[in-house]
Design an enzyme around this catalytic site. Structure first.
Site, PDB file in Angstrom:
ATOM      1  N   GLU A   1       1.464   0.165  13.556  1.00  0.00           N
ATOM      2  CA  GLU A   1       3.137  -0.506  13.363  1.00  0.00           C
ATOM      3  C   GLU A   1       3.661   0.283  14.687  1.00  0.00           C
ATOM      4  O   GLU A   1       4.075   1.067  14.961  1.00  0.00           O
ATOM      5  CB  GLU A   1       3.115   0.989  12.637  1.00  0.00           C
ATOM      6  CG  GLU A   1       3.833   0.932  11.383  1.00  0.00           C
ATOM      7  CD  GLU A   1       3.838   1.895  10.450  1.00  0.00           C
ATOM      8  OE1 GLU A   1       2.934   2.975  10.703  1.00  0.00           O
ATOM      9  OE2 GLU A   1       3.882   1.455   9.436  1.00  0.00           O
TER      10      GLU A   1
ATOM     11  N   GLU B   1       0.918   9.045   1.569  1.00  0.00           N
ATOM     12  CA  GLU B   1       1.640   7.615   1.414  1.00  0.00           C
ATOM     13  C   GLU B   1       1.784   7.423   3.145  1.00  0.00           C
ATOM     14  O   GLU B   1       2.613   8.673   3.323  1.00  0.00           O
ATOM     15  CB  GLU B   1       3.121   7.896   0.709  1.00  0.00           C
ATOM     16  CG  GLU B   1       3.302   6.113   0.636  1.00  0.00           C
ATOM     17  CD  GLU B   1       4.268   5.463   1.455  1.00  0.00           C
ATOM     18  OE1 GLU B   1       3.716   5.155   2.528  1.00  0.00           O
ATOM     19  OE2 GLU B   1       5.270   5.934   2.161  1.00  0.00           O
TER      20      GLU B   1
ATOM     21  N   LYS C   1      10.182  20.182   2.068  1.00  0.00           N
ATOM     22  CA  LYS C   1       9.853  20.252   3.765  1.00  0.00           C
ATOM     23  C   LYS C   1      10.640  18.802   4.048  1.00  0.00           C
ATOM     24  O   LYS C   1      10.118  18.038   3.582  1.00  0.00           O
ATOM     25  CB  LYS C   1       9.308  20.964   4.495  1.00  0.00           C
ATOM     26  CG  LYS C   1       9.401  21.215   5.186  1.00  0.00           C
ATOM     27  CD  LYS C   1       8.187  21.175   6.482  1.00  0.00           C
ATOM     28  CE  LYS C   1       8.218  20.242   7.357  1.00  0.00           C
ATOM     29  NZ  LYS C   1       9.341  19.465   7.381  1.00  0.00           N
TER      30      LYS C   1
ATOM     31  N   CYS D   1       7.683   1.686   6.213  1.00  0.00           N
ATOM     32  CA  CYS D   1       6.003   1.750   5.859  1.00  0.00           C
ATOM     33  C   CYS D   1       5.983   0.625   5.576  1.00  0.00           C
ATOM     34  O   CYS D   1       4.835   0.285   5.851  1.00  0.00           O
ATOM     35  CB  CYS D   1       5.866   2.887   5.008  1.00  0.00           C
ATOM     36  SG  CYS D   1       5.880   5.015   5.660  1.00  0.00           S
TER      37      CYS D   1
HETATM   38  C1  SIN Z   1       8.831   3.885   3.251  1.00  0.00           C
HETATM   39  O1  SIN Z   1       9.061   3.264   4.507  1.00  0.00           O
HETATM   40  O2  SIN Z   1       7.834   4.567   3.302  1.00  0.00           O
HETATM   41  C2  SIN Z   1       9.898   3.331   1.820  1.00  0.00           C
HETATM   42  C3  SIN Z   1       9.858   2.689   1.365  1.00  0.00           C
HETATM   43  C4  SIN Z   1      10.088   1.444  -0.178  1.00  0.00           C
HETATM   44  O3  SIN Z   1      10.187   2.640  -0.736  1.00  0.00           O
HETATM   45  O4  SIN Z   1      10.756   1.051  -0.078  1.00  0.00           O
END
Ligand code: SIN
Length: 481
Positions: free
Chosen positions: A384, A253, A177, A287
């Site tokens: 964040e 994650e 998804k 992230c």
């Molecule tokens: C992410 O922002 O979750 C992934 C970034 C990355 O793979 O470097």
């Protein structure tokens, strides 16, 4: 060759199997709000049907020799590289990132398939010496079964291939998804699987405007044995709780609040380039983006000047236009969050060195922003930001900065710039993070484990650890006469 945009969306997107439902939803370009295409809107019935297909396909796929599973992944990776321009264009249109970054993401995404193709052939078992004469102890590794893969909008292709490469290499089948903002890249990838001759049912992409029916269905269905999610910590916690009811394996994650630490003894140019790469990739929407830039007093002024001068040169605008380096944020709430963080920082004493506002004509385009004299208690450092804002926070000592860096409920990525080897070791060991970029602003790669500690997640993607998430360990004890 650049594909004319009109040609990209000539054929309507459909599900890869017959479905009774005919609901659809629209996908828009975040840069200008233009309609791009509409896609099937999968609900509970389509999710159930896709699970049934994946479950039916599983025994044969699990029994397929690893080299054949690997070869399928290699064929799809080759097609991705071959069609890179078209795939990157679709990605830029639906996600907003500059075309050069989208091209980079397609290559990065394909690298997960080639890496996991190799790993498919290295899923070894084990023989364990027994403590009694008449026994032989053996460990097998077997695919977990049907997996549900839920992916985010910030890397519409790479976050899918990082999960899917590992799942398929292990012998699992998958229902996927994509985020509701960016389903087109996932549907394009699914087409390549079909073109590469993938057995029916091993990969099904299910776009959905509302993720809840998909989530309710996968949790209720005993045939789904593993869930992998990339997204917010809030949703990740919800999924972890729900997975308890049917004891499904889950990896998540989640968010980050990456410290980027520059010591007096660092190579200034390398630190500045590393900070730009880490902070402004995908307009700050990753992230692992540097969220708090800690700079030691002795180098603070020089770093602030050199960094600001480089940031001021970054070009903001529609990702489809050559030369633009910072695209739009994904939607209006994302842009409003950045505005809130910048306002809180300036109200509390931070100074704007560069940027500090949006483009006048479009409030989704935030100018890359550098804030001097930021503090760890400001919103911009506590949460964040997920936007192109770099707060510079001065510090005096190593012990002080390690305390500030670890003072977060997140623990995904951290960065350190220093030329002192002993300090580098101390920092690598002392930072409570799943990933440390030591004099490296871009540590992510298919061969290495990606994932966090604390509230940044559970499990790893990529690297040899990535495939283990999709394998069950089975112990067999043999009595031998
Ligand atoms: C992410 O922002 O979750 C992934 C970034 C990355 O793979 O470097």
């Amino acid at each position: 060759m650049r594909t004319p945009v009109a040609e990209l969306f000539q054929t309507p997107y459909s599900l890869s199997f017959e479905s009774a439902g005919n609901a659809r939803f629209a996908v828009y370009n975040p840069a200008n709000g233009a309609f791009l295409a509409d896609v099937p809107d999968a609900g509970a019935a389509e999710t159930s049907a896709a699970i049934a297909r994946a479950y039916a396909a599983f025994p044969a796929w699990a029994a397929t020799p690893a080299i054949e599973r690997a070869n399928l992944l290699r064929r799809v990776a080759a097609l991705m590289i071959d069609r890179r321009e078209q795939l990157a264009t679709v990605m830029t249109l639906e996600q907003g990132k500059p075309l050069s970054e989208a091209r980079g993401e397609i290559a990065y995404a394909a690298s997960f398939f080639t890496w996991f193709a190799g790993e498919a052939e290295r899923v070894y078992g084990q023989l364990i010496p027994a403590s009694v004469a008449g026994k032989r102890l053996m460990v097998l590794q077997q695919p977990v079964g049907v997996c549900a893969l839920i992916t985010p909008w910030n890397f519409p292709t790479a976050m899918l291939t990082r999960k899917l490469g590992a799942a398929l290499a292990a012998g699992c089948t998958a229902v996927c998804k994509p985020a509701e903002q960016t389903p087109l890249s996932a549907l394009e990838l699914e087409k390549l699987f079909i073109e590469a001759g993938a057995p029916a049912g091993i990969v099904t992409v299910l776009p959905a405007s509302d993720p809840r029916p998909f989530a309710d269905t996968i949790f209720a269905d005993e045939r789904v044995r593993k869930i992998s999610f990339t997204g917010s910590t809030e949703i990740g916690k919800l999924l972890i709780r729900r997975s308890a009811d049917s004891v499904k394996r889950i990896s998540v994650e989640l968010g980050g609040n990456a410290p980027f630490i520059v010591f007096d003894d660092s190579n200034l140019d390398a630190a500045v380039s590393g900070a730009i790469a880490s902070k402004f990739r995908n307009a700050g929407q990753t992230c692992v983006c540097a969220n708090r830039i800690f700079v030691q007093r002795g180098i603070y002024q020089r770093f602030a000047q050199t960094f600001s001068a480089r940031v001021a040169q970054l070009r903001v605008g529609d990702g489809m236009q050559d030369g633009n380096e910072i695209g739009p944020l994904i939607d209006d709430p994302a842009a409003e969050k950045v505005a809130q963080h910048v306002a809180d920082a300036t109200d509390n004493g931070a100074r704007v060195l560069v940027g500090g506002s949006t483009l006048a004509e479009n409030k989704r385009f935030w100018m890359p922003t550098v804030l001097a004299d930021a503090r760890a208690d400001m919103l911009v450092a506590r949460e964040e930001t997920f936007g192109p804002v770099a707060p510079l926070i001065p510090f005096e000592h190593e012990t002080e900065v390690i305390g500030m860096a670890n003072n977060s409920s997140y623990g995904l990525a951290a960065y350190v710039f220093t030329q002192n080897i002993s300090r580098a070791w101390r920092m690598a060991e002392g930072l409570e993070y799943g990933i440390v970029g030591m004099n490296d602003g871009m540590p992510s790669t298919a061969q290495a484990p990606f994932g966090g500690v604390k509230q940044s997640g559970i499990g790893r993607e990529g690297g040899p650890q990535g495939i283990a998430e999709y394998l069950n360990v089975k112990y067999v004890s043999w009595g031998v006469e």
